[in-house]
Write a protein that holds these residues in place. Structure first.
Motif, PDB file in Angstrom:
ATOM      1  N   GLN A  58       1.698  13.478   0.708  1.00  0.00           N
ATOM      2  CA  GLN A  58       2.206  12.570   1.622  1.00  0.00           C
ATOM      3  C   GLN A  58       3.148  11.534   0.734  1.00  0.00           C
ATOM      4  OE1 GLN A  58      -0.277  10.367   4.457  1.00  0.00           O
ATOM      5  NE2 GLN A  58       1.441   9.221   5.271  1.00  0.00           N
ATOM      6  N   VAL A  59       2.586  11.333  -0.302  1.00  0.00           N
ATOM      7  CA  VAL A  59       3.422  10.231  -1.388  1.00  0.00           C
ATOM      8  C   VAL A  59       4.642  11.421  -1.790  1.00  0.00           C
ATOM      9  CG1 VAL A  59       3.649   9.485  -3.475  1.00  0.00           C
ATOM     10  CG2 VAL A  59       1.701   8.809  -1.922  1.00  0.00           C
TER      11      VAL A  59
ATOM     12  N   ARG B  64       3.174  12.731   6.746  1.00  0.00           N
ATOM     13  CA  ARG B  64       1.952  13.365   6.727  1.00  0.00           C
ATOM     14  C   ARG B  64       1.721  14.682   7.072  1.00  0.00           C
ATOM     15  NH1 ARG B  64      -2.345   9.692   7.814  1.00  0.00           N
ATOM     16  NH2 ARG B  64      -0.974   8.211   8.477  1.00  0.00           N
TER      17      ARG B  64
ATOM     18  N   HIS C  30       0.833  -1.244   0.024  1.00  0.00           N
ATOM     19  CA  HIS C  30      -0.182   0.005  -0.138  1.00  0.00           C
ATOM     20  C   HIS C  30       0.786   1.392  -0.108  1.00  0.00           C
ATOM     21  CE1 HIS C  30       0.778   0.186   4.290  1.00  0.00           C
ATOM     22  NE2 HIS C  30       0.250  -1.018   4.544  1.00  0.00           N
ATOM     23  N   LEU C  31       0.311   2.323   0.015  1.00  0.00           N
ATOM     24  CA  LEU C  31       0.923   3.608  -0.357  1.00  0.00           C
ATOM     25  C   LEU C  31       1.940   3.846   0.752  1.00  0.00           C
ATOM     26  CD1 LEU C  31      -1.218   5.976  -2.416  1.00  0.00           C
ATOM     27  CD2 LEU C  31       0.618   4.645  -3.401  1.00  0.00           C
ATOM     28  N   ASP C  32       1.515   3.469   2.248  1.00  0.00           N
ATOM     29  CA  ASP C  32       2.333   3.716   3.271  1.00  0.00           C
ATOM     30  C   ASP C  32       3.663   3.099   3.051  1.00  0.00           C
ATOM     31  OD1 ASP C  32       1.264   5.319   5.134  1.00  0.00           O
ATOM     32  OD2 ASP C  32       0.177   3.899   6.092  1.00  0.00           O
TER      33      ASP C  32
ATOM     34  N   GLN D 215      -6.963   6.821   3.227  1.00  0.00           N
ATOM     35  CA  GLN D 215      -5.561   7.119   3.750  1.00  0.00           C
ATOM     36  C   GLN D 215      -4.734   6.240   2.926  1.00  0.00           C
ATOM     37  OE1 GLN D 215      -5.104   6.275   7.897  1.00  0.00           O
ATOM     38  NE2 GLN D 215      -7.064   4.896   7.586  1.00  0.00           N
ATOM     39  N   CYS D 216      -3.197   6.769   3.017  1.00  0.00           N
ATOM     40  CA  CYS D 216      -2.520   5.733   2.146  1.00  0.00           C
ATOM     41  C   CYS D 216      -2.349   4.354   2.860  1.00  0.00           C
ATOM     42  CB  CYS D 216      -1.013   6.215   2.772  1.00  0.00           C
ATOM     43  SG  CYS D 216      -0.395   8.070   1.900  1.00  0.00           S
TER      44      CYS D 216
ATOM     45  N   ILE E  52      -3.317  12.521   0.512  1.00  0.00           N
ATOM     46  CA  ILE E  52      -2.289  11.499  -0.032  1.00  0.00           C
ATOM     47  C   ILE E  52      -1.252  11.893  -0.807  1.00  0.00           C
ATOM     48  CG2 ILE E  52      -2.374   9.141  -1.194  1.00  0.00           C
ATOM     49  CD1 ILE E  52      -5.155   8.662   0.176  1.00  0.00           C
TER      50      ILE E  52
ATOM     51  N   VAL F 120       5.638   5.464   1.184  1.00  0.00           N
ATOM     52  CA  VAL F 120       6.304   6.661   1.782  1.00  0.00           C
ATOM     53  C   VAL F 120       7.256   6.399   2.814  1.00  0.00           C
ATOM     54  CG1 VAL F 120       5.409   8.282   3.802  1.00  0.00           C
ATOM     55  CG2 VAL F 120       3.821   7.775   1.735  1.00  0.00           C
TER      56      VAL F 120
END
Length: 269
Positions: free
Chosen positions: A221-222, A227, A138-140, A179-180, A218, A143
């Motif tokens: 954040q990316v 955040r 996932h995008l987290d 969210q991410c 998001i 990040v």
């Protein structure tokens, strides 16, 4: 070299053909489960196509559980016993189970996590099991690893998210918890939004704006690998083009998801 030459990058998924369907290079995921003859399964219909099958039993006769983690629900990586394919199972208590089941069996879009089977039991704690495609990234992760997406990749990320939000809005729903960690993706770069089980019925444009603004955070954040903490929507990466800044400003100004999918970004080569 001509410094005035530009490449037009559409803020819409490059994984989509002109008719809105995934092309062969980016179409991924396990095949839809086909119930055997004389099975207890009841196959439901949505959007005129074969939908999610439902069984009145726990899933463990068909799946082996390999790994489980507790998020806001139990999420397990499982393996089908008959063919060894990997899936994910999300487990829910009886509370809100009918609404969760309704969301998973009625929403069908290439940028939403696809559900294949639902299992129900009489246990109020372990009541509903949703079998879906397994997407571990996932995008987290992007990040945390400080991966810097190119302008084209950023356009693809935003385009695919907004495409899914447009679909939810067409169904009269808003995600409201984007969210991410709820934006999953494949190694081929196809995004799938999860956690839409709690999608709310829309009341006016306020809910739509909250989803689009969440997508903007998001995006920040990316880009910035952290955040946003002050609620401001801005671009801190000086190497980004003016079009990226303008795009984020359009989100902050209240543009709809449908309007934003038509925005194009000019990025110098």
């Amino acid at each position: 070299m001509n410094n005035n030459r530009h490449t037009r990058i559409n803020f819409f998924s490059p994984a989509l053909e002109s008719n809105g369907t995934l092309n062969e290079q980016t179409s991924v995921g396990p095949a839809t489960f086909r119930p055997k003859k004389n099975s207890k399964e009841k196959t439901l219909k949505y959007n005129g196509e074969c939908g999610v099958s439902i069984r009145e039993e726990p899933p463990w006769r068909i799946y082996d559980e390999n790994l489980s983690v507790m998020l806001d629900m139990w999420l397990s990586m499982v393996v089908r016993r008959d063919d060894g394919k990997i899936f994910a199972i999300r487990k829910f208590p009886e509370e809100n189970a009918d609404r969760i089941q309704r969301r998973y069996k009625s929403l069908n879009h290439h940028h939403l996590v696809t559900a294949f089977q639902i299992f129900r039991t009489d246990d109020p704690r372990d009541h509903l099991f949703v079998v879906s495609e397994f997407l571990p990234l996932h995008l987290d992760h992007m990040v945390a690893d400080k991966v810097r997406p190119s302008d084209e990749q950023l356009a693809s990320i935003m385009g695919q998210m907004l495409n899914a939000l447009c679909y939810l809005q067409e169904q009269g729903l808003s995600h409201e918890s984007l969210q991410c960690s709820s934006v999953l993706f494949t190694f081929e770069g196809v995004l799938k939004i999860a956690d839409f089980r709690d999608a709310k019925i829309r009341h006016g444009s306020k809910n739509e704006f909250l989803d689009v603004k969440a997508a903007g955070y998001i995006m920040m954040q990316v880009m910035h690998h952290k955040r946003p903490t002050d609620g401001r929507m801005c671009v801190l990466d000086n190497s980004r083009g003016v079009d990226t800044v303008d795009f984020l400003a359009q989100i902050d100004a209240g543009s709809s998801a449908a309007e934003l999918t038509r925005v194009r970004l000019n990025s110098p080569e």
